[in-house]
Design a protein around this motif. Structure first.
Motif, PDB file in Angstrom:
ATOM      1  N   LEU A 187      -2.165  -1.521  -5.224  1.00 45.71           N
ATOM      2  CA  LEU A 187      -3.344  -1.727  -4.389  1.00 45.71           C
ATOM      3  C   LEU A 187      -4.019  -3.072  -4.607  1.00 45.71           C
ATOM      4  CD1 LEU A 187      -5.046   1.793  -4.337  1.00 45.71           C
ATOM      5  CD2 LEU A 187      -3.550   0.745  -2.634  1.00 45.71           C
TER       6      LEU A 187
ATOM      7  N   LEU B 167      -1.440   3.649  -7.848  1.00 44.70           N
ATOM      8  CA  LEU B 167      -2.522   2.748  -7.454  1.00 44.70           C
ATOM      9  C   LEU B 167      -2.247   1.290  -7.808  1.00 44.70           C
ATOM     10  CD1 LEU B 167      -5.683   4.826  -8.511  1.00 44.70           C
ATOM     11  CD2 LEU B 167      -4.628   4.661  -6.245  1.00 44.70           C
TER      12      LEU B 167
ATOM     13  N   ALA C 128       0.817  -1.213   0.000  1.00 43.74           N
ATOM     14  CA  ALA C 128       0.000   0.000   0.000  1.00 43.74           C
ATOM     15  C   ALA C 128       0.848   1.260   0.000  1.00 43.74           C
ATOM     16  CB  ALA C 128      -0.935   0.000   1.208  1.00 43.74           C
TER      17      ALA C 128
ATOM     18  N   ALA D 198      -2.568  -5.021  -2.009  1.00 42.16           N
ATOM     19  CA  ALA D 198      -2.934  -4.361  -0.756  1.00 42.16           C
ATOM     20  C   ALA D 198      -4.359  -4.729  -0.343  1.00 42.16           C
ATOM     21  CB  ALA D 198      -2.793  -2.848  -0.905  1.00 42.16           C
TER      22      ALA D 198
END
Length: 397
Positions: free
Chosen positions: A254, A251, A161, A257
């Motif tokens: 993610l 991003l 993250a 994550a």
């Protein structure tokens, strides 16, 4: 009176020591996960720096697996000789800086050496920290494996993250130095608290025997088919979001994550859920949920839906591996070391080697197809879920 006080104080001191040891082994799992999570958003940068195609990156990930395959058994031998505590301290110290090495490479051969060391030493740490967790479990006389794996997932969550953001702000090298520095500081803090175990010569002889029963191998398949989706999300999730769903670099990390967040949350509750429902029913529910999550992720029209799918898959896969490990270590008539070694070896081969095969598949199809197809593996886990009954015997210890 003095004797009574001393007797009362001893268990309390022992209890504090065990609590510190549990905290230390949990931190080791967190550190290993942190490094693996930090690797996820670096993969596209690593591939770009070395000008690798998807097939070329697949070969590099195969080298990662080869490193683990070679160094994991060596770690096992050293654990039998010196104990898990000494081995985990050595391998953790050398593993943490390898994330920096992956950032400094500018040639294919240097990249191959760096990823070999990252996979190999990371795999050796994985074996050693799991062995240390088993020793802490024995001292506590109850299972902590699910929560240990929860801390690994939490580490993956933090690493993945924050990785994309740190890379965007500080650059790849700044990110690697921050992660390695924070990891080393935490390791030095928890090092004195690591549970000091003693080698077991009799168990060493038992582990050398080759298990002929099909049961540990079947449970190993459960672990294998549970960890293949995990490995595919770790190594290919960022590329899937970036290349097929047009996610920006910040991003791209993610995917893993979202998966790790859901997995960590459910693993912290894993022991309680298993006690309430039993291992078999828990495994069946988890397999069904992971099937749905992988299908959603694979068929997602945009990043948001894909992240929801990866999160659902994380909920399902969360306790599949700990249940398989517990079952492997509690097979009737088989020494725990034998069953556990077979199950873990097969299981980790899924997270180590399957992603490299996925690279070749993705070259000719798509990562969307890969994730949709991976859902079928959870149906095999569902079919073999009855074997999880052996995991329930850990409560009788």
């Amino acid at each position: 009176m003095v004797e009574i006080v001393k007797e009362a104080a001893a268990p309390d001191a022992g209890g504090r020591m065990i609590t510190r040891s549990r905290a230390a082994v949990s931190a080791l799992f967190f550190l290993n996960g942190l490094m693996m999570g930090a690797w996820a958003p670096k993969i596209p940068i690593f591939a770009s720096a070395l000008q690798l195609s998807e097939a070329g990156l697949g070969i590099m990930l195969f080298v990662f697996g080869i490193g683990s395959l070679l160094l994991m058994p060596i770690a096992g031998v050293q654990i039998a000789r010196y104990g898990s505590s000494r081995v985990v301290q050595v391998v953790a110290f050398f593993f943490l800086p390898t994330i920096v090495g992956l950032t400094l490479v500018h040639s294919v051969w240097a990249g191959a050496i760096a990823i070999f060391l990252f996979g190999g030493i990371g795999g050796a740490m994985d074996v050693a920290m799991n062995a240390n967790a088993v020793e802490v479990e024995r001292s506590m006389r109850r299972s902590i494996m699910s929560s240990c794996h929860a801390f690994w997932s939490l580490g993956c969550l933090v690493g993945s993250a924050t990785g994309g953001i740190l890379i965007a702000v500080l650059g790849p090298l700044g990110h690697a130095l921050i992660v390695a520095g924070v990891g080393m500081a935490l390791f030095l803090i928890i090092r004195p608290m690591i549970f000091a175990d003693t080698p077991h010569p009799s168990e060493q002889r038992e582990r050398a025997r080759f298990p002929l029963s099909p049961l540990p191998w079947l449970i190993g398949i459960v672990a294998l088919f549970s960890m293949i989706p995990e490995g595919s999300i770790l190594d290919w999730g960022a590329l899937y979001l970036r290349d097929e769903l047009n996610a920006p670099t910040a991003l791209s990390g993610l995917a893993f994550a979202a998966f790790s967040l859901a997995m960590a949350a459910m693993r912290f509750a894993g022991d309680l859920v298993r006690d309430r429902l039993g291992a078999v029913r828990t495994l069946r529910i988890c397999a069904a949920i992971s099937f749905v999550g992988l299908v959603i992720a694979g068929q997602a029209p945009d990043v948001t839906v894909a992240l929801i799918g990866f999160g659902i898959a994380g909920i399902g896969i969360s306790n599949m591996v700990p249940i398989a490990f517990s079952a492997g270590g509690n097979i009737p008539g088989l020494a725990p070391g034998i069953g556990l070694s077979v199950v873990t070896s097969l299981g980790y081969s899924g997270i180590l080697f399957a992603p490299s095969v996925i690279g070749f598949i993705a070259e000719y199809t798509s990562l969307s197809t890969v994730y949709t197809g991976a859902s079928l593996l959870t149906l095999v886990v569902l079919a073999l879920s009855g074997l999880a009954r052996h995991a329930d015997s850990v409560r009788g210890h």
